[in-house]
Design a protein around this motif. Structure first.
Motif, mmCIF file in Angstrom:
data_model
loop_
_atom_site.group_PDB
_atom_site.id
_atom_site.type_symbol
_atom_site.label_atom_id
_atom_site.label_comp_id
_atom_site.label_asym_id
_atom_site.label_seq_id
_atom_site.Cartn_x
_atom_site.Cartn_y
_atom_site.Cartn_z
ATOM 1 N N THR A 165 0.825 -1.215 0.000
ATOM 2 C CA THR A 165 0.000 0.000 0.000
ATOM 3 C C THR A 165 0.862 1.269 0.000
ATOM 4 O O THR A 165 0.379 2.342 0.360
ATOM 5 C CB THR A 165 -0.958 0.031 1.212
ATOM 6 O OG1 THR A 165 -0.174 0.025 2.420
ATOM 7 C CG2 THR A 165 -1.905 -1.145 1.202
ATOM 8 N N GLY A 166 2.106 1.134 -0.397
ATOM 9 C CA GLY A 166 2.960 2.317 -0.502
ATOM 10 C C GLY A 166 3.074 3.055 0.829
ATOM 11 O O GLY A 166 3.205 4.270 0.855
ATOM 12 N N GLY A 167 2.972 2.306 1.946
ATOM 13 C CA GLY A 167 3.129 2.926 3.260
ATOM 14 C C GLY A 167 1.843 3.540 3.800
ATOM 15 O O GLY A 167 1.826 4.086 4.900
ATOM 16 N N LEU A 168 0.742 3.451 3.057
ATOM 17 C CA LEU A 168 -0.527 4.049 3.527
ATOM 18 C C LEU A 168 -1.286 3.075 4.436
ATOM 19 O O LEU A 168 -1.122 1.863 4.331
ATOM 20 C CB LEU A 168 -1.418 4.404 2.335
ATOM 21 C CG LEU A 168 -0.892 5.478 1.385
ATOM 22 C CD1 LEU A 168 -1.884 5.672 0.236
ATOM 23 C CD2 LEU A 168 -0.677 6.790 2.121
ATOM 24 N N ASP A 169 -2.154 3.639 5.306
ATOM 25 C CA ASP A 169 -2.967 2.753 6.135
ATOM 26 C C ASP A 169 -4.344 2.522 5.517
ATOM 27 O O ASP A 169 -5.285 2.082 6.156
ATOM 28 C CB ASP A 169 -3.073 3.288 7.567
ATOM 29 C CG ASP A 169 -3.575 4.713 7.602
ATOM 30 O OD1 ASP A 169 -4.051 5.194 6.538
ATOM 31 O OD2 ASP A 169 -3.490 5.350 8.669
ATOM 32 N N THR A 170 -4.443 2.836 4.237
ATOM 33 C CA THR A 170 -5.656 2.504 3.484
ATOM 34 C C THR A 170 -5.260 1.533 2.376
ATOM 35 O O THR A 170 -4.083 1.408 2.045
ATOM 36 C CB THR A 170 -6.266 3.760 2.841
ATOM 37 O OG1 THR A 170 -5.256 4.430 2.098
ATOM 38 C CG2 THR A 170 -6.843 4.691 3.897
ATOM 39 N N VAL A 171 -6.266 0.863 1.819
ATOM 40 C CA VAL A 171 -5.968 -0.102 0.775
ATOM 41 C C VAL A 171 -6.994 0.028 -0.363
ATOM 42 O O VAL A 171 -8.165 0.312 -0.126
ATOM 43 C CB VAL A 171 -5.940 -1.544 1.348
ATOM 44 C CG1 VAL A 171 -7.283 -1.922 1.952
ATOM 45 C CG2 VAL A 171 -5.518 -2.556 0.293
ATOM 46 N N ALA A 172 -6.509 -0.156 -1.594
ATOM 47 C CA ALA A 172 -7.376 -0.068 -2.776
ATOM 48 C C ALA A 172 -7.776 -1.484 -3.176
ATOM 49 O O ALA A 172 -6.919 -2.357 -3.296
ATOM 50 C CB ALA A 172 -6.620 0.613 -3.918
ATOM 51 N N VAL A 173 -9.072 -1.707 -3.370
ATOM 52 C CA VAL A 173 -9.571 -3.058 -3.665
ATOM 53 C C VAL A 173 -10.493 -3.022 -4.876
ATOM 54 O O VAL A 173 -11.327 -2.124 -5.012
ATOM 55 C CB VAL A 173 -10.372 -3.621 -2.458
ATOM 56 C CG1 VAL A 173 -10.649 -5.107 -2.656
ATOM 57 C CG2 VAL A 173 -9.646 -3.383 -1.149
ATOM 58 N N ARG A 174 -10.331 -4.036 -5.729
ATOM 59 C CA ARG A 174 -11.216 -4.138 -6.885
ATOM 60 C C ARG A 174 -11.510 -5.598 -7.197
ATOM 61 O O ARG A 174 -10.653 -6.462 -7.036
ATOM 62 C CB ARG A 174 -10.530 -3.501 -8.102
ATOM 63 C CG ARG A 174 -11.263 -3.712 -9.420
ATOM 64 C CD ARG A 174 -10.823 -2.694 -10.442
ATOM 65 N NE ARG A 174 -9.972 -3.239 -11.490
ATOM 66 C CZ ARG A 174 -10.430 -3.835 -12.581
ATOM 67 N NH1 ARG A 174 -11.731 -3.992 -12.761
ATOM 68 N NH2 ARG A 174 -9.589 -4.287 -13.490
ATOM 69 N N MET A 175 -12.734 -5.829 -7.662
ATOM 70 C CA MET A 175 -13.103 -7.165 -8.116
ATOM 71 C C MET A 175 -13.284 -7.094 -9.634
ATOM 72 O O MET A 175 -14.283 -6.554 -10.118
ATOM 73 C CB MET A 175 -14.403 -7.622 -7.442
ATOM 74 C CG MET A 175 -14.718 -9.094 -7.723
ATOM 75 S SD MET A 175 -16.388 -9.539 -7.212
ATOM 76 C CE MET A 175 -16.299 -9.312 -5.454
ATOM 77 N N PRO A 176 -12.313 -7.598 -10.386
ATOM 78 C CA PRO A 176 -12.404 -7.477 -11.844
ATOM 79 C C PRO A 176 -13.425 -8.449 -12.424
ATOM 80 O O PRO A 176 -13.705 -9.495 -11.829
ATOM 81 C CB PRO A 176 -10.990 -7.833 -12.321
ATOM 82 C CG PRO A 176 -10.413 -8.676 -11.232
ATOM 83 C CD PRO A 176 -11.061 -8.245 -9.948
ATOM 84 N N SER A 177 -13.964 -8.124 -13.585
ATOM 85 C CA SER A 177 -14.961 -8.991 -14.220
ATOM 86 C C SER A 177 -14.339 -9.883 -15.294
ATOM 87 O O SER A 177 -14.963 -10.844 -15.734
ATOM 88 C CB SER A 177 -16.073 -8.149 -14.849
ATOM 89 O OG SER A 177 -15.538 -7.351 -15.891
#
Ligand code: AMP
Ligand code: MG
Length: 518
Positions: free
Chosen positions: A118-130
């Motif tokens: 996460t590049g040091g962030l305390d958030t995360v990017a999430v995706r469910m691809p089709s």
């Protein structure tokens, strides 16, 4: 230099047994290797999201700044619940509406995903691809797959497996070729980690579609993305970097269709005359009206999905063909225009030409406005201009109106020109309209005007002599003898002659000017 890896190639065709074909790539992922794979947006470069070493390899292979986090690809909503802190209700609403699909959510993370991902962030990017290959790869590998776009950092994102090979062959373990992608622009990113849901990156899922499920005032665009806002930085780290850039110099030309075609034809002709290889990005509607250069048809304006799908591929093809100057139409289409223009403007490093905006006023500015400025204005009025232009003389420092300097008057009279009724006036901000050019006599005056007048900037205020390609200031003859005034007149006369030629050549168009956007 590391020794190059052998990059295995896998190919999937419609009807293939995906489970079988993806067994080996799945194993590579499980063991910490990197696999590029197709998604519905662009090709991704995948690694095991829970393995910090895999994430480090992704950054190294792409040459990606380590503070630019990766998106985690999942196949089931429960996987997001497993890596996030408590989810806000919008997460479920958005997932129900757009997953699997081209939308990424940012949420607060727990400890399961390492900071490397996460590049040091305390958030995360999430995706469910089709995309069926992406989905099956997640299932077969048993991993959540951290994947940014599978390109070298800074280059256009890959929309075909060959683009991935061009950038990453020898640097990653495998590439799965699933043919050209469907959407062609990266996912829409919606931030749910901080107050009202915010679009950090526009994409196929546009603001309207998000409003339809979240409610009118329940979602907004990241103000850092807005074109008017040059002060705020975009919130997504990836949106701050130079991005998508082709090797050639790309300029976007916007305006009415006729003006755009005319301007691109004129700029192309000039570049080709200078020996440059020129590429043009044209819509299907206007393609046949371009006269020379390598003309790439991007798609019909009525079909902006086609425009989105073809953009990155065209930029890459121009690179392969050694194109040095690229002129693109603007594509502010209703459905995907925001996403397309976001990528195009970044690719162009914000160089946007406004076609058809013509100079309607020229203001010459000198110190007190009693000598060089009125002389320049009077000389300009005697030029033959193709398009009529209002010509003004102004001073920067005018305490009270004064008549023209007596020696100037004498020089002008000697040339059969007279300015008997002239009175000096101070330059006012309202006089600098968006179709005005302001000319000063030296660089210090220019800097002062740009600083003090809101309407004046680098693109409409110039040192007169520099604008026409000369290097000398127009020296102030004040305090000199009549001969020195005469000399000043001659210099100005030549300079103004060149200015008239330049305005006529460009048909009085303001189109060389750049605009800073986003
Ligand atoms: P890419 O898939 O190559 O387009 O890169 C992922 C994009 O998602 C980049 O623009 C990142 O900056 C953005 N991103 C990923 N994680 C986060 C996060 N936690 N917060 C904000 N932006 C993120
Ligand atoms: Mg990317």
């Amino acid at each position: 230099m590391r020794t190059p890896l052998e990059t295995k190639q896998f190919r999937v065709m419609p009807g293939d047994d995906l489970k079988e074909i993806l067994k080996e790539p799945g194993k590579i992922l499980r063991e910490g290797g990197l696999v590029a794979f197709p998604t519905e947006t662009v090709y991704g470069l995948g690694g095991d999201a829970e393995n910090a070493a895999s994430s480090r390899k992704i950054y190294a292979a792409k040459g990606r700044p380590s503070d630019n986090p990766l998106i985690i690809h999942i196949a089931d909503f429960s996987q997001m619940e497993a890596i996030a802190q408590e989810l806000v209700p919008e997460a479920k609403i958005l997932a129900d509406a757009f997953w699997p699909g081209p939308m990424t959510m940012i949420v607060r993370k727990n400890d399961r995903i390492p900071m490397e991902t996460t590049g040091g962030l305390d958030t995360v990017a999430v995706r469910m691809p089709s995309h069926p290959v992406a989905r099956q790869l997640i299932l077969t590998s048993g991993c959540m797959i951290a994947a940014p776009s599978a390109n070298t950092s800074g280059r256009p994102s890959p929309t075909r497996a060959e683009h991935v090979s061009d950038d990453l062959a020898g640097k990653i373990d495998a590439i799965i070729d699933g043919g050209p992608v469907e959407i062609g622009l990266e996912s829409t990113i919606v931030d749910l980690s901080d107050g009202i849901p915010t679009v950090l990156r526009p994409g196929y899922i546009n603001l309207r579609m998000l409003e339809d499920v979240l409610g009118q005032d329940r979602v907004r665009m990241d103000p850092g993305l807005m074109e008017e806002n040059t002060r705020l930085r975009p919130k997504a780290p990836g949106m701050r970097y130079k991005h998508y850039a082709p090797r050639g110099d790309l300029k976007i030309v916007e305006g009415s269709e006729g003006d755009v075609v005319e301007t691109i034809n004129r700029l192309s002709a000039k570049a080709i005359e200078e020996g440059r290889r020129v590429g043009i990005i044209a819509s299907s509607e206007t393609k046949s009206r371009y006269l020379q250069g390598d003309i790439a048809e991007i798609g019909a304006r009525s079909d902006d999905k086609a425009i989105a799908r073809h953009l990155f591929g065209i930029l890459r093809r121009f690179d392969d063909d050694g194109i040095e100057r690229i002129y693109s139409e603007a594509f502010d289409t209703p459905r995907m225009g925001t996403a397309i223009m976001n990528r195009l403007i970044k690719a162009a490093a914000h160089q946007v030409i406004r076609a058809g905006r013509r100079v309607t006023r020229v203001i010459f500015v000198s110190g007190r406005g009693v000598c060089r400025a009125p002389m320049a204005a009077e000389l300009m009025r005697r030029q033959r201009l193709i398009r009529p232009v209002e010509i003004l003389a102004r001073g920067r420092l005018v305490l009270f109106p004064e008549p023209i300097n007596q020696k100037v008057q004498a020089v002008l009279q000697g040339k059969g020109m007279e300015l008997a009724d002239y009175e000096s006036r101070v330059l006012k901000n309202e006089e600098i309209s968006d179709t005005t050019l302001v000319f000063t006599m030296d660089a210090a005056q220019r800097a002062d005007i740009i600083q003090r007048f809101a309407g004046a900037d680098e693109n409409n205020t110039y040192v007169l002599s520099y604008y026409v390609g000369d290097e000398l200031d127009i020296l102030n003859p004040y305090g000199g003898n009549l001969q020195q005034y005469g000399l000043c007149f001659e210099v100005l006369n030549q300079t103004i002659g060149k200015l008239a030629v330049k305005l006529n050549e460009t048909a009085g168009s303001l189109s060389e000017s750049k605009e800073e956007r986003i």
